[in-house]
Design an enzyme around this catalytic site. Structure first.
Site: not given
Ligand code: PEP
Ligand code: MG
Length: 579
Positions: A189, A332, A455, A502
């Site tokens: 992140h 989200r 993820d 995304c």
């Molecule tokens: C993902 O897991 O691809 C996602 C968009 O959520 P995050 O990166 O915030 O876990």
């Molecule tokens: Mg994620």
């Protein structure tokens, strides 16, 4: 001159002075205070002691701790109350005219060094306890200075061992444009936020302190993952030229602002942005994006000193919805847990936080936090086009349980006579393999789906997205991942639901033709990748669709490599469409 090669985390060129960030990111002001400020500094110190003790006692009272956890907390209490340390710190303020932060830091340092020098596991833990308490006190006395990094600036390149997402936003606020991390990975992140904020970053240079000293002059090339110490004339010229070229490219890309994200065979792709901080919403107008496909609201938590209230959140969501209208703002709900633990909601330590209380699970375990957020979102929904999305959903029951809370909040608001969008679209992230495998049932119940590849890859391949040691296993185009993506696309289309990507995969040029060819009609990307992705979308055509239609995804990885890096290469390297 010395060149060091690390991993590219976020592109960008910068020059500056190396500053090592220690003490978990706290910068201690060095100045002495005038005698008339002694009382104020003493007071700041004593109230930091008082507040820290109170917080620890509250934590003890609220949680059912096991003996070893209780031992740690009691050890902390003992340190906080230590009369000898208190005396030393007050003396340093009164007699040496140290500011409170400096006095705390000096007094604790000696004890910490002493324990560290014993080279024994038990004493190391003791040192860690002292460090922990010291940091808590420092954060409190530095509270006037919300940002512990405000002493840095554009002429510095801070070097972290590891960095937290909240620290990324703080260094950005401090005016830093580039930083180095000894450890780090592309889909953490912190990395995602760095790219969103155009904060150049090179990571994965273990033992960097052997080569770079505090104050060394550096050039950092985020795109190539290079750090150059004491650059010679040739290197300076090279990087000056590179900077000019990237500025030219940037100017050229502006021509894509008004161009449509339409493929050569006429498919309109919705191209929206991922944002993590409310201020990033300005990028929607700046880049000409079709709304926000993912607002990672947990970032609101990470940079605050107290839980954001319903009113505060309502204002944030309302302002964003107004700015993004008439396009959609996809909010989200908090995805706390994993590497985004909030200091505002103390949680017991978990051995496997990514498999633990994260995302919707965390929210359902803290219903009051979720309720406040959903009320705020619903109230804001009349000011634009808002969509709600839940993170870390495992299956349709999980989704329906979360959705029921929306119903409770809607009923409450209705009874209070407050306005909200009765038909607010509610969607799910597909980022756990079980969600992709349940996408038929999920698509029947939800209004839209969004695939979080970061993820999805992590959980499908059992590879920690933050761990550079296993980076080579983090293969976003692995056939197993692609099969899950394809199943989700097929099930969404069966039920007439939209599905977007995304995750970071949508922002990586090599993967854009693959995803478009697989049938994805919506991509939500990092602002820094926006124009490049649009350019590639405009290159896609029906031949691409044919190639992918005839491709057997039950195949081995080398064959997918061949597809992505050879057959589809012209789509992302060559400029085929006008502009
Ligand atoms: C993902 O897991 O691809 C996602 C968009 O959520 P995050 O990166 O915030 O876990
Ligand atoms: Mg994620």
């Amino acid at each position: 001159m010395k060149e060091l090669k690390g991993s590219s985390i976020a592109a960008g060129l910068a020059a500056g002075r190396a500053v090592y960030i220690t003490r978990k990111g706290l910068t201690i002001p060095e100045h002495r205070i005038p005698p008339e400020l002694v009382n104020a500094e003493l007071e700041a110190y004593l109230s930091a002691i008082h507040d820290t003790e109170k917080e620890v006692l509250e934590y003890l009272g609220k949680h059912n701790l096991n003996t070893s956890e209780e031992d740690i907390i009691n050890a902390h209490l003992e340190i906080i109350r230590d009369p000898e340390l208190k005396d030393i710190i007050q003396k340093l303020i009164r007699e040496e005219l140290h500011n409170a932060a400096k006095a705390i830091s000096v007094a604790y340092e000696q004890t910490i060094l002493f324990f560290k020098s014993m080279e024994n596991e038990m004493f190391a833990q003791r040192a860690a306890d002292f460090e922990d308490v010291r940091n808590q006190l420092l954060r409190r006395v530095l509270k006037d200075n919300d940002n512990p990094f405000s002493g840095l600036g554009a002429d510095t390149i801070p070097i972290f061992h590891e960095i937290q997402p909240s620290e990324v936003s703080l260094i950005n606020k401090a005016g830093v444009t580039a930083y180095i991390c000894e450890l780090g990975s592309y889909t953490s992140h912190a990395a995602i936020l760095s790219r969103a904020l155009n904060l150049a970053c090179v990571a994965n240079i273990p033992g960097i302190a052997e080569y770079i000293a505090e104050g060394d002059q550096l050039i950092m090339d985020g795109e190539m993952g290079m750090v150059v110490k004491d650059p010679d004339v040739e290197a300076l010229e090279y990087y000056a030229q590179k900077l000019q070229i990237s500025e030219l490219i940037h100017q050229k890309q502006q021509s894509l602002k008004t161009a449509k994200a339409t493929t050569m065979n006429g498919r309109d792709i919705t191209l929206s942005l991922n944002i993590g901080l409310p201020e990033e919403v300005d990028k929607v107008a700046e880049l000409g994006s079709e709304g926000v496909g993912l607002f990672r609201t947990e970032f609101i938590f990470l940079s605050r000193n107290e839980l954001p209230s319903e009113e505060e959140q309502f204002e944030i969501y309302r302002d964003l919805a107004q700015k993004v209208a008439p396009s959609a703002l996809t909010i989200r709900t908090f995805d706390l847990g994993g590497d985004k633990l909030s200091h505002l909601i103390p949680s017991p330590k978990e051995d496997n936080p990514y498999l633990g209380n994260r995302g919707i699970r965390f929210s359902l375990a803290h219903p009051e936090v979720l309720r406040i957020q959903l009320r705020a979102i619903l109230r804001a929904s009349v000011f634009g086009k808002i969509r709600i999305m839940f993170p870390m959903i495992i299956d349709v029951d999980d989704f329906l349980e979360a959705k029921r809370i929306i119903k409770t909040c809607s009923d409450e608001l209705y009874n209070e006579g407050k306005e909200f969008d009765y038909e607010i679209p509610v969607g799910t992230m597909v980022e756990i393999p079980s969600a992709a495998l349940s996408s038929d049932a999920l698509a029947r119940e939800c209004d839209f789906l969004s695939i979080g590849t970061n993820d999805l890859v992590q959980y499908t391949l059992a590879v920690d997205r933050n761990n550079d040691m296993v980076n080579r296993y983090f293969i976003q185009h692995h056939p197993a991942v692609l099969k899950l993506i394809r199943a989700t696309i097929n099930n969404a289309s069966k039920h007439g639901r939209s599905v977007s990507i995304c995750g970071e995969m949508a922002s990586i040029p090599e993967y854009v033709p693959l995803l478009i060819g697989m049938g994805i009609n919506e991509l939500s990307v990092n602002p820094s990748a926006f124009y490049e992705v649009k350019r590639i979308i405009r290159n896609c055509d029906d031949k691409l669709e044919r190639i992918i239609r005839n491709f057997d995804f039950s195949t081995s990885l080398p064959q997918v490599d061949d597809l992505v890096y050879r057959s589809l290469k012209p789509y992302y390297t060559v400029k085929r469409s006008p502009l």
